[in-house]
Design an enzyme around this catalytic site. Structure first.
Site, PDB file in Angstrom:
ATOM      1  N   ASP A   1       0.854  -1.169   0.000  1.00  0.00           N
ATOM      2  CA  ASP A   1       0.000   0.000   0.000  1.00  0.00           C
ATOM      3  C   ASP A   1       0.901   1.233   0.000  1.00  0.00           C
ATOM      4  O   ASP A   1       2.071   1.153   0.350  1.00  0.00           O
ATOM      5  CB  ASP A   1      -0.941  -0.014   1.215  1.00  0.00           C
ATOM      6  CG  ASP A   1      -2.102   0.954   1.019  1.00  0.00           C
ATOM      7  OD1 ASP A   1      -2.866   1.154   1.965  1.00  0.00           O
ATOM      8  OD2 ASP A   1      -2.227   1.524  -0.087  1.00  0.00           O
ATOM      9  N   SER A   2       0.322   2.370  -0.401  1.00  0.00           N
ATOM     10  CA  SER A   2       1.141   3.534  -0.746  1.00  0.00           C
ATOM     11  C   SER A   2       1.430   4.472   0.420  1.00  0.00           C
ATOM     12  O   SER A   2       2.215   5.401   0.270  1.00  0.00           O
ATOM     13  CB  SER A   2       0.420   4.333  -1.845  1.00  0.00           C
ATOM     14  OG  SER A   2      -0.945   4.505  -1.477  1.00  0.00           O
ATOM     15  N   GLY A   3       0.789   4.260   1.554  1.00  0.00           N
ATOM     16  CA  GLY A   3       1.133   5.006   2.748  1.00  0.00           C
ATOM     17  C   GLY A   3       0.128   6.040   3.196  1.00  0.00           C
ATOM     18  O   GLY A   3       0.087   6.388   4.372  1.00  0.00           O
ATOM     19  N   GLY A   4      -0.697   6.545   2.273  1.00  0.00           N
ATOM     20  CA  GLY A   4      -1.629   7.613   2.628  1.00  0.00           C
ATOM     21  C   GLY A   4      -2.592   7.229   3.726  1.00  0.00           C
ATOM     22  O   GLY A   4      -2.837   7.987   4.662  1.00  0.00           O
ATOM     23  N   PHE A   5      -3.107   6.018   3.634  1.00  0.00           N
ATOM     24  CA  PHE A   5      -4.109   5.578   4.612  1.00  0.00           C
ATOM     25  C   PHE A   5      -3.515   5.550   6.014  1.00  0.00           C
ATOM     26  O   PHE A   5      -4.093   6.065   6.963  1.00  0.00           O
ATOM     27  CB  PHE A   5      -4.602   4.180   4.247  1.00  0.00           C
ATOM     28  CG  PHE A   5      -5.698   3.657   5.143  1.00  0.00           C
ATOM     29  CD1 PHE A   5      -5.387   2.900   6.270  1.00  0.00           C
ATOM     30  CD2 PHE A   5      -7.022   3.923   4.873  1.00  0.00           C
ATOM     31  CE1 PHE A   5      -6.389   2.417   7.106  1.00  0.00           C
ATOM     32  CE2 PHE A   5      -8.032   3.431   5.693  1.00  0.00           C
ATOM     33  CZ  PHE A   5      -7.720   2.681   6.813  1.00  0.00           C
TER      34      PHE A   5
ATOM     35  N   ASP B   1      -2.667   7.996  -2.662  1.00  0.00           N
ATOM     36  CA  ASP B   1      -4.010   8.589  -2.678  1.00  0.00           C
ATOM     37  C   ASP B   1      -4.357   9.106  -1.293  1.00  0.00           C
ATOM     38  O   ASP B   1      -3.637   8.881  -0.320  1.00  0.00           O
ATOM     39  CB  ASP B   1      -5.029   7.521  -3.092  1.00  0.00           C
ATOM     40  CG  ASP B   1      -5.155   6.421  -2.042  1.00  0.00           C
ATOM     41  OD1 ASP B   1      -4.159   6.138  -1.343  1.00  0.00           O
ATOM     42  OD2 ASP B   1      -6.245   5.825  -1.927  1.00  0.00           O
TER      43      ASP B   1
ATOM     44  N   GLN C   1     -11.816   6.616  -5.834  1.00  0.00           N
ATOM     45  CA  GLN C   1     -12.403   7.225  -4.651  1.00  0.00           C
ATOM     46  C   GLN C   1     -13.789   7.750  -5.021  1.00  0.00           C
ATOM     47  O   GLN C   1     -14.349   7.341  -6.041  1.00  0.00           O
ATOM     48  CB  GLN C   1     -11.492   8.346  -4.110  1.00  0.00           C
ATOM     49  CG  GLN C   1     -10.127   7.855  -3.619  1.00  0.00           C
ATOM     50  CD  GLN C   1     -10.195   6.995  -2.373  1.00  0.00           C
ATOM     51  OE1 GLN C   1     -11.191   6.980  -1.629  1.00  0.00           O
ATOM     52  NE2 GLN C   1      -9.128   6.231  -2.114  1.00  0.00           N
TER      53      GLN C   1
ATOM     54  N   GLY D   1     -11.557   3.901  -0.296  1.00  0.00           N
ATOM     55  CA  GLY D   1     -12.542   4.722   0.406  1.00  0.00           C
ATOM     56  C   GLY D   1     -13.702   3.953   0.984  1.00  0.00           C
ATOM     57  O   GLY D   1     -14.730   4.542   1.344  1.00  0.00           O
TER      58      GLY D   1
ATOM     59  N   ASP E   1      -7.652  -7.568   1.048  1.00  0.00           N
ATOM     60  CA  ASP E   1      -6.668  -7.636   2.134  1.00  0.00           C
ATOM     61  C   ASP E   1      -7.366  -7.200   3.412  1.00  0.00           C
ATOM     62  O   ASP E   1      -8.247  -6.326   3.361  1.00  0.00           O
ATOM     63  CB  ASP E   1      -5.485  -6.697   1.865  1.00  0.00           C
ATOM     64  CG  ASP E   1      -5.745  -5.315   2.467  1.00  0.00           C
ATOM     65  OD1 ASP E   1      -6.317  -4.462   1.758  1.00  0.00           O
ATOM     66  OD2 ASP E   1      -5.414  -5.114   3.658  1.00  0.00           O
TER      67      ASP E   1
ATOM     68  N   CYS F   1     -11.307 -28.266   9.063  1.00  0.00           N
ATOM     69  CA  CYS F   1     -10.089 -27.501   8.808  1.00  0.00           C
ATOM     70  C   CYS F   1      -8.845 -28.380   8.907  1.00  0.00           C
ATOM     71  O   CYS F   1      -8.742 -29.253   9.770  1.00  0.00           O
ATOM     72  CB  CYS F   1      -9.990 -26.354   9.832  1.00  0.00           C
ATOM     73  SG  CYS F   1      -8.537 -25.307   9.594  1.00  0.00           S
TER      74      CYS F   1
ATOM     75  N   CYS G   1      -5.690 -27.194   9.275  1.00  0.00           N
ATOM     76  CA  CYS G   1      -4.543 -26.468   9.836  1.00  0.00           C
ATOM     77  C   CYS G   1      -4.013 -27.203  11.076  1.00  0.00           C
ATOM     78  O   CYS G   1      -4.710 -28.050  11.657  1.00  0.00           O
ATOM     79  CB  CYS G   1      -4.959 -25.039  10.203  1.00  0.00           C
ATOM     80  SG  CYS G   1      -5.721 -24.884  11.817  1.00  0.00           S
TER      81      CYS G   1
ATOM     82  N   CYS H   1      -6.264 -27.304  14.209  1.00  0.00           N
ATOM     83  CA  CYS H   1      -7.434 -28.205  14.149  1.00  0.00           C
ATOM     84  C   CYS H   1      -7.025 -29.669  14.050  1.00  0.00           C
ATOM     85  O   CYS H   1      -7.781 -30.563  14.440  1.00  0.00           O
ATOM     86  CB  CYS H   1      -8.306 -27.830  12.957  1.00  0.00           C
ATOM     87  SG  CYS H   1      -9.053 -26.206  13.151  1.00  0.00           S
TER      88      CYS H   1
ATOM     89  N   HIS I   1      -4.748 -20.756  11.966  1.00  0.00           N
ATOM     90  CA  HIS I   1      -6.104 -21.251  11.711  1.00  0.00           C
ATOM     91  C   HIS I   1      -6.950 -20.208  10.976  1.00  0.00           C
ATOM     92  O   HIS I   1      -7.616 -20.507   9.979  1.00  0.00           O
ATOM     93  CB  HIS I   1      -6.818 -21.625  13.009  1.00  0.00           C
ATOM     94  CG  HIS I   1      -8.278 -21.887  12.769  1.00  0.00           C
ATOM     95  ND1 HIS I   1      -8.745 -23.058  12.212  1.00  0.00           N
ATOM     96  CD2 HIS I   1      -9.358 -21.088  12.930  1.00  0.00           C
ATOM     97  CE1 HIS I   1     -10.056 -22.968  12.044  1.00  0.00           C
ATOM     98  NE2 HIS I   1     -10.451 -21.786  12.475  1.00  0.00           N
TER      99      HIS I   1
HETATM  100  C1  LIG Z   1      -9.555  -1.343   6.828  1.00  0.00           C
HETATM  101  N1  LIG Z   1     -10.285  -0.577   5.841  1.00  0.00           N
HETATM  102  C2  LIG Z   1      -9.587   0.040   4.858  1.00  0.00           C
HETATM  103  N2  LIG Z   1      -8.248  -0.068   4.697  1.00  0.00           N
HETATM  104  C3  LIG Z   1      -7.962   0.744   3.631  1.00  0.00           C
HETATM  105  C4  LIG Z   1      -6.726   1.032   3.075  1.00  0.00           C
HETATM  106  C5  LIG Z   1      -5.457   0.501   3.694  1.00  0.00           C
HETATM  107  C6  LIG Z   1      -5.239  -0.906   3.591  1.00  0.00           C
HETATM  108  C7  LIG Z   1      -3.976  -1.204   4.373  1.00  0.00           C
HETATM  109  O1  LIG Z   1      -4.033  -0.719   5.705  1.00  0.00           O
HETATM  110  C8  LIG Z   1      -3.860  -1.760   6.658  1.00  0.00           C
HETATM  111  O2  LIG Z   1      -5.071  -2.065   7.288  1.00  0.00           O
HETATM  112  C9  LIG Z   1      -5.548  -1.042   8.145  1.00  0.00           C
HETATM  113  C10 LIG Z   1      -3.406  -2.931   5.895  1.00  0.00           C
HETATM  114  O3  LIG Z   1      -2.024  -2.998   6.036  1.00  0.00           O
HETATM  115  C11 LIG Z   1      -3.745  -2.645   4.452  1.00  0.00           C
HETATM  116  O4  LIG Z   1      -2.682  -2.866   3.647  1.00  0.00           O
HETATM  117  C12 LIG Z   1      -6.690   1.951   1.976  1.00  0.00           C
HETATM  118  N3  LIG Z   1      -5.468   2.261   1.411  1.00  0.00           N
HETATM  119  C13 LIG Z   1      -5.421   3.190   0.425  1.00  0.00           C
HETATM  120  N4  LIG Z   1      -4.245   3.517  -0.130  1.00  0.00           N
HETATM  121  N5  LIG Z   1      -6.562   3.808  -0.059  1.00  0.00           N
HETATM  122  C14 LIG Z   1      -7.792   3.506   0.424  1.00  0.00           C
HETATM  123  O5  LIG Z   1      -8.789   4.092  -0.040  1.00  0.00           O
HETATM  124  C15 LIG Z   1      -7.886   2.534   1.498  1.00  0.00           C
HETATM  125  C16 LIG Z   1      -9.137   2.197   2.064  1.00  0.00           C
HETATM  126  C17 LIG Z   1      -9.166   1.300   3.145  1.00  0.00           C
HETATM  127  N6  LIG Z   1     -10.175   0.844   3.916  1.00  0.00           N
END
Ligand SMILES: CNc1nc2c(CC[C@H]3O[C@@H](OC)[C@H](O)[C@@H]3O)c3nc(N)[nH]c(=O)c3cc2[nH]1
Length: 373
Positions: A93-97, A147, A190, A217, A267, A305, A307, A310, A336
């Site tokens: 993931d790109s870091g913004g979240f 983003d 978005q 989003g 994910d 299961c 695993c 189990c 599990h």
């Molecule tokens: C949980 N709900 C949710 N997560 C989101 C993530 C992070 C996922 C990443 O954040 C982490 O989970 C919180 C994990 O490592 C995952 O890779 C998002 N990332 C980006 N760049 N843009 C989004 O619009 C976005 C929306 C999300 N909605």
């Protein structure tokens, strides 16, 4: 082994699809669940055991790895695959979240975001260009555009402004990504819960052109009903012949409903995080192993299961080691839960291939309604 990034659909059932993403580091069967390995580890799991659950790809995070140990250090040590001993595909993931959800003292501008590390308070900056550089240094196979995940709820005006900035950032991400055969850049749609904005975002992403597309989003507090309302139209605004990734989702029934609405990749931290808090997913629903009712129960968590938890341990034992805060508790419950998620994905793939997804979904819900978890 291909030197390119390719996606081929093999069957459809209604809006659901099953197929294969081929990358130089291996194939990804879709619909796919990606275990989250935020800081270069899927917590409590050895990489070979993540693979043993059936995972074809795992997920890393720009935000965490740029702060510690830094992307430059991982690059100097041979890249993220070597560093964490996982030689199959990685999506980052790109870091913004995470900047918005974890860091302190943030300053957002057209350029990007400056923020203070939640680890040591040091100052950092993320821009589309810097995010692309970090993900290149990590060596991830699937790179996400930089983003802004529009917060929920947002007014139409707030959502429009946020989406349009993310689209300008998508343009800059594409330009900065460069020409990297075998690697993929995914755009992120978005537009919150506004159909016209989702359409405008999809149109802009199509114009720019990406190897895959995420529905961003969502899973930000809107609830399942509203999420499904958006998924009733948003995925199909994205190119049909490219993978569609729903970020951050979700609970098993979220995933089933989203697969029915055309999503190919998922994910979520839920199976691994809950493994550490005692929450266990089974075909009959969720249980918490902490509950005293398990202390004399000789049965496995889930009779279907395969695993290690189990196959070799009782609920009574798992209750004991959880209560005693033994390390093996996180290991067994995480394994599990990840196995349960991968078994769900392989069931969905087989059902779509056989054209009887409706039966699979009906059975999925009926089994959970039986209770007696
Ligand atoms: C949980 N709900 C949710 N997560 C989101 C993530 C992070 C996922 C990443 O954040 C982490 O989970 C919180 C994990 O490592 C995952 O890779 C998002 N990332 C980006 N760049 N843009 C989004 O619009 C976005 C929306 C999300 N909605």
């Amino acid at each position: 082994m291909t030197q390119r990034f390719e996606f081929a659909l093999s069957a459809r059932d209604g809006r659901a699809r099953t197929g294969l993403i081929k990358t130089p580091r291996g194939d990804i069967r879709t619909p796919a669940f990606m275990p989250v390995g935020t800081a270069a580890t899927v917590k409590a799991m050895m990489p070979e055991n993540v693979r043993a659950t059936g995972a074809d790809i795992l997920l890393g995070n720009t935000y965490h790895l740029m702060l510690r140990p830094t992307a430059e250090r991982i690059d100097a040590l041979g890249g993220l695959h070597t560093f964490m001993n996982w030689d199959r595909p990685i999506l980052t993931d790109s870091g913004g979240f995470q900047v918005m959800s974890l860091s302190g003292l943030r300053k957002m501008s057209e350029e990007g975001v400056t923020f203070k590390s939640h680890i040591d308070g040091s100052k950092h900056e993320l821009t589309p260009e810097r995010s692309m550089e970090i993900q290149r240094l990590l060596g991830s196979d699937i790179v996400m555009c930089f983003d802004e995940c529009t917060p929920f709820p947002a007014t139409e005006a707030e959502s429009l402004r946020s989406m349009q900035m993310s689209m300008r950032w998508a343009n800059r991400s594409r330009a900065a990504f460069g020409d990297r055969p075998g690697y993929a850049l995914f755009g992120i749609q978005q537009g919150s819960v506004f159909k016209d904005q989702r359409a405008e975002s999809a149109e802009k992403l199509r114009e720019i052109g990406f190897e895959g597309y995420a529905v961003g989003g969502l899973a930000v507090g809107e609830g399942q009903e509203l999420m499904f309302d958006v998924l009733d139209y948003a995925p199909e605004m994205l190119p049909d012949d490219r993978p569609r990734y729903l970020m951050g989702v979700g609970k098993p029934d979220d995933i089933v409903g989203a697969v029915q609405r055309g999503i190919d990749m998922f994910d979520c931290v839920l199976p691994s995080r809950s493994g550490r808090t005692g929450q266990v997913f089974t075909r009959r629903g969720v249980l918490n192993i902490k509950n005293a009712r398990h202390q004399n129960d000789p049965r496995p968590l889930d009779t279907e299961c395969r695993c290690p938890a189990c196959q070799h341990y009782s609920r009574a034992y798992l209750h004991h080691v959880f209560r005693s805060q033994e390390i093996i508790s996180s290991m067994l419950l995480t394994w599990h839960n990840l196995q349960y998620y991968q078994d769900l994905m392989s069931g969905l793939r087989a059902a779509i291939a056989a054209g009887d997804l409706a039966t699979f979904v009906a059975d999925f819900h009926a089994t959970r309604a039986l209770g007696d978890v």
